[in-house]
Design a protein around this motif. Sequence first.
Motif, PDB file in Angstrom:
ATOM      1  N   ASN A  81       0.868  -1.188   0.000  1.00 39.86           N
ATOM      2  CA  ASN A  81       0.000   0.000   0.000  1.00 39.86           C
ATOM      3  C   ASN A  81       0.901   1.234   0.000  1.00 39.86           C
ATOM      4  O   ASN A  81       1.314   1.713   1.051  1.00 39.86           O
ATOM      5  CB  ASN A  81      -0.890   0.003   1.238  1.00 39.86           C
ATOM      6  N   ASN A  82       1.188   1.717  -1.186  1.00 36.91           N
ATOM      7  CA  ASN A  82       2.103   2.849  -1.323  1.00 36.91           C
ATOM      8  C   ASN A  82       1.403   4.117  -1.795  1.00 36.91           C
ATOM      9  O   ASN A  82       1.902   5.214  -1.560  1.00 36.91           O
ATOM     10  CB  ASN A  82       3.231   2.480  -2.300  1.00 36.91           C
ATOM     11  N   ALA A  83       0.260   3.983  -2.452  1.00 38.77           N
ATOM     12  CA  ALA A  83      -0.442   5.164  -2.961  1.00 38.77           C
ATOM     13  C   ALA A  83      -0.801   6.101  -1.817  1.00 38.77           C
ATOM     14  O   ALA A  83      -1.287   5.687  -0.777  1.00 38.77           O
ATOM     15  CB  ALA A  83      -1.696   4.747  -3.715  1.00 38.77           C
ATOM     16  N   GLY A  84      -0.553   7.375  -2.015  1.00 40.47           N
ATOM     17  CA  GLY A  84      -0.860   8.371  -0.981  1.00 40.47           C
ATOM     18  C   GLY A  84      -0.253   9.700  -1.358  1.00 40.47           C
ATOM     19  O   GLY A  84       0.211   9.895  -2.480  1.00 40.47           O
ATOM     20  N   GLU A 105      -9.079  10.323   1.407  1.00 39.89           N
ATOM     21  CA  GLU A 105      -9.507   9.334   0.408  1.00 39.89           C
ATOM     22  C   GLU A 105      -8.318   8.518  -0.109  1.00 39.89           C
ATOM     23  O   GLU A 105      -8.407   7.305  -0.278  1.00 39.89           O
ATOM     24  CB  GLU A 105     -10.207  10.021  -0.775  1.00 39.89           C
ATOM     25  N   THR A 106      -7.197   9.201  -0.366  1.00 42.07           N
ATOM     26  CA  THR A 106      -6.045   8.534  -0.960  1.00 42.07           C
ATOM     27  C   THR A 106      -5.279   7.704   0.059  1.00 42.07           C
ATOM     28  O   THR A 106      -5.004   6.518  -0.163  1.00 42.07           O
ATOM     29  CB  THR A 106      -5.099   9.584  -1.589  1.00 42.07           C
ATOM     30  N   ASN A 107      -4.944   8.298   1.181  1.00 40.79           N
ATOM     31  CA  ASN A 107      -4.106   7.613   2.165  1.00 40.79           C
ATOM     32  C   ASN A 107      -4.863   6.589   2.997  1.00 40.79           C
ATOM     33  O   ASN A 107      -4.370   5.476   3.211  1.00 40.79           O
ATOM     34  CB  ASN A 107      -3.464   8.644   3.103  1.00 40.79           C
ATOM     35  N   VAL A 108      -6.039   6.959   3.476  1.00 43.08           N
ATOM     36  CA  VAL A 108      -6.758   6.113   4.429  1.00 43.08           C
ATOM     37  C   VAL A 108      -7.728   5.170   3.717  1.00 43.08           C
ATOM     38  O   VAL A 108      -7.587   3.947   3.775  1.00 43.08           O
ATOM     39  CB  VAL A 108      -7.528   6.966   5.460  1.00 43.08           C
ATOM     40  N   LEU A 109      -8.719   5.738   3.035  1.00 38.68           N
ATOM     41  CA  LEU A 109      -9.723   4.892   2.400  1.00 38.68           C
ATOM     42  C   LEU A 109      -9.148   4.107   1.227  1.00 38.68           C
ATOM     43  O   LEU A 109      -9.604   2.993   0.938  1.00 38.68           O
ATOM     44  CB  LEU A 109     -10.923   5.738   1.960  1.00 38.68           C
ATOM     45  N   THR A 149      -0.936  14.820   8.538  1.00 34.04           N
ATOM     46  CA  THR A 149      -0.584  14.015   9.702  1.00 34.04           C
ATOM     47  C   THR A 149      -1.791  13.243  10.237  1.00 34.04           C
ATOM     48  O   THR A 149      -1.653  12.091  10.665  1.00 34.04           O
ATOM     49  CB  THR A 149       0.028  14.873  10.830  1.00 34.04           C
ATOM     50  N   SER A 150      -2.953  13.840  10.190  1.00 32.96           N
ATOM     51  CA  SER A 150      -4.140  13.120  10.664  1.00 32.96           C
ATOM     52  C   SER A 150      -4.464  11.945   9.740  1.00 32.96           C
ATOM     53  O   SER A 150      -4.836  10.862  10.203  1.00 32.96           O
ATOM     54  CB  SER A 150      -5.348  14.058  10.775  1.00 32.96           C
ATOM     55  N   ALA A 151      -4.313  12.146   8.438  1.00 34.45           N
ATOM     56  CA  ALA A 151      -4.562  11.054   7.496  1.00 34.45           C
ATOM     57  C   ALA A 151      -3.552   9.934   7.685  1.00 34.45           C
ATOM     58  O   ALA A 151      -3.906   8.745   7.669  1.00 34.45           O
ATOM     59  CB  ALA A 151      -4.522  11.581   6.062  1.00 34.45           C
TER      60      ALA A 151
END
Length: 248
Positions: A81-84, A105-109, A149-151
């Motif tokens: 999981n590298n997309a972010g 959306e990108t980092n978490v979901l 940072t929150s994501a």
Amino acid sequence: MTQPAESRIAVVTGASSGIGAATARTLAAQGFHVVLGARRVERLEELAEEIGGTALALDVTDEDSVDAFTAVIPRVDVLVNNAGGAKGLAPVLEADLDDWRWMWETNVLGTLRMTKALLPKLIDSGNGLIVTVTSVAALGTYDNGSGYTSAKHAQGVLHRTLRGELLGKPVRLTEICPGMVETEFSLVRFGGDAERAADVYAGLTPLIAEDIAEIVGFVASRPSHVNIDQIVVKPRDQASATRSHRTH
């Protein structure tokens, strides 16, 4: 998709550049058939031809895209999981909600969608591995960076929670938390402002994508009973997200 018989399959998201592309090369050199996912398909196809992998269009923020991508993969041994990414550097008072939505959306979901979709196949492989590339931003905070940072904190907690939920299943989980890595990261964060992006790394020697890719390769090559839970890696010149040594 087609791949050599009996080959192990590694899926890498965000594989069109930077850490993702370097990781794809490293895993291919280790004998994996690498399935590359990203939105920039032309770049993916060039890389797939270079390493003998498979290029598939993927937008981790789109459920249909994730479903189409994962449906054609017959088995999975490794998921990276590298997309972010980050957008903007604004204080909470001036937060851009669209930037926040994109980062979450990108980092978490995005990580959730990919992991959820491929987890049954990772378990079925008998020796699965999930590597999630978070950040030192998943471990601390810094002014004007709360959206990112929150994501990254949420992405990290998602990954770490799986460690307990999958206990007893044949799946290992490793979180890699990089500090400053000179890729397109800052260029995206600052909306294509190349000068501002270059300033992030001025006066010090940052990590490069291959440094992180080598760590992924090391983790993937460990025996099945060895789980490396978390790796924090920073340039020698960086002590924390807010403290670095610069020559100028």
